[in-house]
Design a protein around this motif. Structure first.
Motif, PDB file in Angstrom:
ATOM      1  N   ILE A  44       4.673   2.229  -7.303  1.00 16.00           N
ATOM      2  CA  ILE A  44       4.284   3.051  -6.157  1.00 16.00           C
ATOM      3  C   ILE A  44       2.771   3.146  -6.027  1.00 16.00           C
ATOM      4  O   ILE A  44       2.240   3.261  -4.914  1.00 16.00           O
ATOM      5  CB  ILE A  44       4.899   4.464  -6.279  1.00 16.00           C
ATOM      6  CG1 ILE A  44       6.408   4.403  -6.012  1.00 16.00           C
ATOM      7  CG2 ILE A  44       4.246   5.446  -5.311  1.00 16.00           C
ATOM      8  CD1 ILE A  44       7.106   5.733  -6.187  1.00 16.00           C
ATOM      9  N   TYR A  47       0.816   1.548  -3.272  1.00 22.34           N
ATOM     10  CA  TYR A  47       1.100   2.079  -1.939  1.00 22.34           C
ATOM     11  C   TYR A  47       0.323   3.353  -1.642  1.00 22.34           C
ATOM     12  O   TYR A  47       0.302   3.816  -0.499  1.00 22.34           O
ATOM     13  CB  TYR A  47       2.597   2.373  -1.788  1.00 22.34           C
ATOM     14  CG  TYR A  47       3.492   1.151  -1.866  1.00 22.34           C
ATOM     15  CD1 TYR A  47       3.049  -0.080  -1.409  1.00 22.34           C
ATOM     16  CD2 TYR A  47       4.785   1.243  -2.383  1.00 22.34           C
ATOM     17  CE1 TYR A  47       3.864  -1.196  -1.471  1.00 22.34           C
ATOM     18  CE2 TYR A  47       5.608   0.132  -2.444  1.00 22.34           C
ATOM     19  CZ  TYR A  47       5.151  -1.089  -1.991  1.00 22.34           C
ATOM     20  OH  TYR A  47       5.960  -2.195  -2.048  1.00 22.34           O
ATOM     21  N   VAL A  52      -3.628   1.279   2.514  1.00 25.53           N
ATOM     22  CA  VAL A  52      -2.195   0.982   2.586  1.00 25.53           C
ATOM     23  C   VAL A  52      -1.448   2.118   3.272  1.00 25.53           C
ATOM     24  O   VAL A  52      -0.548   1.898   4.094  1.00 25.53           O
ATOM     25  CB  VAL A  52      -1.622   0.722   1.176  1.00 25.53           C
ATOM     26  CG1 VAL A  52      -0.116   0.493   1.237  1.00 25.53           C
ATOM     27  CG2 VAL A  52      -2.318  -0.475   0.533  1.00 25.53           C
ATOM     28  N   LEU A  53      -1.813   3.357   2.960  1.00 23.89           N
ATOM     29  CA  LEU A  53      -1.161   4.506   3.584  1.00 23.89           C
ATOM     30  C   LEU A  53      -1.379   4.514   5.100  1.00 23.89           C
ATOM     31  O   LEU A  53      -0.463   4.822   5.862  1.00 23.89           O
ATOM     32  CB  LEU A  53      -1.690   5.803   2.972  1.00 23.89           C
ATOM     33  CG  LEU A  53      -1.180   6.160   1.573  1.00 23.89           C
ATOM     34  CD1 LEU A  53      -1.926   7.373   1.034  1.00 23.89           C
ATOM     35  CD2 LEU A  53       0.316   6.421   1.594  1.00 23.89           C
ATOM     36  N   THR A  56       0.692   1.703   6.623  1.00 16.00           N
ATOM     37  CA  THR A  56       2.097   2.076   6.543  1.00 16.00           C
ATOM     38  C   THR A  56       2.446   3.128   7.585  1.00 16.00           C
ATOM     39  O   THR A  56       3.550   3.148   8.118  1.00 16.00           O
ATOM     40  CB  THR A  56       2.416   2.617   5.130  1.00 16.00           C
ATOM     41  OG1 THR A  56       2.068   1.623   4.164  1.00 16.00           O
ATOM     42  CG2 THR A  56       3.888   2.929   4.984  1.00 16.00           C
ATOM     43  N   ALA A 102      11.292  -2.138   5.230  1.00 20.78           N
ATOM     44  CA  ALA A 102      10.688  -1.755   3.954  1.00 20.78           C
ATOM     45  C   ALA A 102      11.495  -2.318   2.787  1.00 20.78           C
ATOM     46  O   ALA A 102      10.927  -2.787   1.794  1.00 20.78           O
ATOM     47  CB  ALA A 102      10.595  -0.232   3.847  1.00 20.78           C
ATOM     48  N   GLN A 105      10.783  -5.864   1.768  1.00 19.45           N
ATOM     49  CA  GLN A 105       9.574  -6.116   0.990  1.00 19.45           C
ATOM     50  C   GLN A 105       9.817  -6.059  -0.521  1.00 19.45           C
ATOM     51  O   GLN A 105       8.961  -6.473  -1.301  1.00 19.45           O
ATOM     52  CB  GLN A 105       8.494  -5.091   1.361  1.00 19.45           C
ATOM     53  CG  GLN A 105       8.029  -5.179   2.803  1.00 19.45           C
ATOM     54  CD  GLN A 105       7.496  -6.549   3.163  1.00 19.45           C
ATOM     55  OE1 GLN A 105       6.691  -7.121   2.423  1.00 19.45           O
ATOM     56  NE2 GLN A 105       7.941  -7.098   4.287  1.00 19.45           N
ATOM     57  N   ASP A 140      10.004   0.772  -3.155  1.00 16.93           N
ATOM     58  CA  ASP A 140      10.024   0.444  -1.731  1.00 16.93           C
ATOM     59  C   ASP A 140      10.837   1.464  -0.943  1.00 16.93           C
ATOM     60  O   ASP A 140      10.583   1.676   0.241  1.00 16.93           O
ATOM     61  CB  ASP A 140      10.572  -0.971  -1.543  1.00 16.93           C
ATOM     62  CG  ASP A 140       9.562  -2.031  -1.975  1.00 16.93           C
ATOM     63  OD1 ASP A 140       8.653  -2.341  -1.201  1.00 16.93           O
ATOM     64  OD2 ASP A 140       9.679  -2.531  -3.106  1.00 16.93           O
ATOM     65  N   ARG A 143       8.369   4.181  -0.199  1.00 15.74           N
ATOM     66  CA  ARG A 143       7.527   3.767   0.937  1.00 15.74           C
ATOM     67  C   ARG A 143       8.289   3.940   2.250  1.00 15.74           C
ATOM     68  O   ARG A 143       7.736   4.406   3.245  1.00 15.74           O
ATOM     69  CB  ARG A 143       7.113   2.308   0.754  1.00 15.74           C
ATOM     70  CG  ARG A 143       6.291   1.725   1.889  1.00 15.74           C
ATOM     71  CD  ARG A 143       5.774   0.340   1.522  1.00 15.74           C
ATOM     72  NE  ARG A 143       5.057  -0.278   2.625  1.00 15.74           N
ATOM     73  CZ  ARG A 143       5.607  -1.147   3.483  1.00 15.74           C
ATOM     74  NH1 ARG A 143       6.877  -1.496   3.335  1.00 15.74           N
ATOM     75  NH2 ARG A 143       4.890  -1.676   4.448  1.00 15.74           N
ATOM     76  N   TYR A 146       8.419   7.640   3.360  1.00 16.26           N
ATOM     77  CA  TYR A 146       7.161   8.051   4.002  1.00 16.26           C
ATOM     78  C   TYR A 146       7.144   7.605   5.471  1.00 16.26           C
ATOM     79  O   TYR A 146       6.777   8.366   6.368  1.00 16.26           O
ATOM     80  CB  TYR A 146       5.996   7.445   3.222  1.00 16.26           C
ATOM     81  CG  TYR A 146       4.649   7.505   3.906  1.00 16.26           C
ATOM     82  CD1 TYR A 146       3.974   8.709   4.050  1.00 16.26           C
ATOM     83  CD2 TYR A 146       4.048   6.350   4.402  1.00 16.26           C
ATOM     84  CE1 TYR A 146       2.738   8.766   4.667  1.00 16.26           C
ATOM     85  CE2 TYR A 146       2.815   6.402   5.021  1.00 16.26           C
ATOM     86  CZ  TYR A 146       2.157   7.602   5.155  1.00 16.26           C
ATOM     87  OH  TYR A 146       0.943   7.658   5.773  1.00 16.26           O
ATOM     88  N   GLN A 147       7.577   6.381   5.716  1.00 13.37           N
ATOM     89  CA  GLN A 147       7.579   5.868   7.087  1.00 13.37           C
ATOM     90  C   GLN A 147       8.634   6.561   7.940  1.00 13.37           C
ATOM     91  O   GLN A 147       8.407   6.815   9.131  1.00 13.37           O
ATOM     92  CB  GLN A 147       7.822   4.361   7.072  1.00 13.37           C
ATOM     93  CG  GLN A 147       6.647   3.555   6.541  1.00 13.37           C
ATOM     94  CD  GLN A 147       6.863   2.064   6.707  1.00 13.37           C
ATOM     95  OE1 GLN A 147       7.857   1.522   6.248  1.00 13.37           O
ATOM     96  NE2 GLN A 147       5.941   1.402   7.369  1.00 13.37           N
TER      97      GLN A 147
END
Length: 283
Positions: A44, A47, A52-53, A56, A102, A105, A140, A143, A146-147
């Motif tokens: 993590i 990320y 990157v944040l 994203t 995501a 990835q 992932d 991640r 978060y999205q």
């Protein structure tokens, strides 16, 4: 005396306190849960970099602007539900798309670790190798979470996303999308473990994700599609995931629909995870 000093001193046997400080034996004494947690944190960290944040965060914003803004006219297409605004119907589909993208990835992340010899170093440690794969999928997934939260917030702030299912419906949609994306990630982890070729994996990922995401009921109902495309969309598992999340935001999810979607996701993991583990063992 440190472990290094103890090992450097000729004829001296290492004490119990020396062995406790040795990284390999620390890994060996830990269980699958703690190993997975440690490796997930490691995966993590990249990320959490500011650049990157931001990227994203921008990805779901671009999708919302493109689909909710440019394609808003599709809300008047034949077969579209009339009891919900187009954004309320579209946001769950964008969440599914975001989670699956995501998850895709995860395979690339595993290939990068293999290319950078990180996997080789892991193989020298007495750790459960399955924890490496679990950590990759969970990282992932974090991640994606978060999205997904970004999609819900941005859709509410800029496009009036206010589904009949309320806050609980949105939370359920986020969790369901997360489960779908996490289960799909095991397909790409499996392919990465089997193929071990980043270029081939990226081509296959693109070839798989575009038909899955766009040849579905994400943007328009299958009834408005040509016959050949309608057949594909109706058989597409992403369409069923979209139906489940839309039922959640509408506050009309049934137990059968919920259990069917969860069972399908878990079945996918049960098929792909053992193959991934077996292939990863010989990496």
């Amino acid at each position: 005396m440190t472990v290094i000093e103890a090992e450097a001193e000729p004829g001296r046997q290492r004490t119990a306190s020396d062995r406790e400080g040795h990284p390999s034996e620390q890994w060996g004494s830990s269980g699958l849960f703690s190993q997975t947690a440690a490796l997930t944190g490691r995966s993590i960290r990249p990320y959490l970099q500011a650049g990157v944040l931001i990227v994203t965060f921008v990805e779901p914003l671009v999708m919302l602007l493109m689909f909710a803004g440019v394609l808003k006219v599709l809300g008047d297409a034949p077969g579209m539900p009339t009891d919900m605004a187009y954004i309320d119907n579209l946001a769950p589909a964008i969440m599914i798309i975001t989670a699956v993208a995501a998850g895709a990835q995860a395979g690339n992340g595993l290939i990068n670790d293999l290319r950078n010899d990180v996997i080789t170093r892991f193989h020298t440690l007495p750790i459960n190798r399955f924890s490496v794969l679990l950590a990759r999928s969970f990282a992932d997934g974090a991640r994606a979470l978060y999205q997904l939260i970004a999609v819900a917030v941005l859709a509410a702030l800029f496009f009036g996303f206010a589904p009949p299912g309320g806050f609980l419906g949105v939370v359920g949609t986020v969790l369901m999308s997360l489960l779908v994306g996490w289960s799909m990630s095991w397909i790409f982890i499996m392919m990465a473990a089997v193929l071990r070729n980043g270029d081939v994996l990226r081509m296959i990922t693109t070839l798989m994700t575009f038909p899955l995401l766009f040849a579905s009921n994400a943007f328009v109902p299958p009834e408005s599609m040509p016959t050949w495309l309608r057949v594909i969309a109706q058989a597409n598992p992403i369409s069923y995931a979209n139906d489940a999340t839309r039922s959640m935001v509408a506050g009309q999810i049934t137990l059968a629909e919920l259990l069917t979607t969860v069972a399908a996701c878990l079945a996918l993991v049960c098929v792909c995870a053992p193959i991934s583990k077996r292939s990863f063992r010989v990496m």
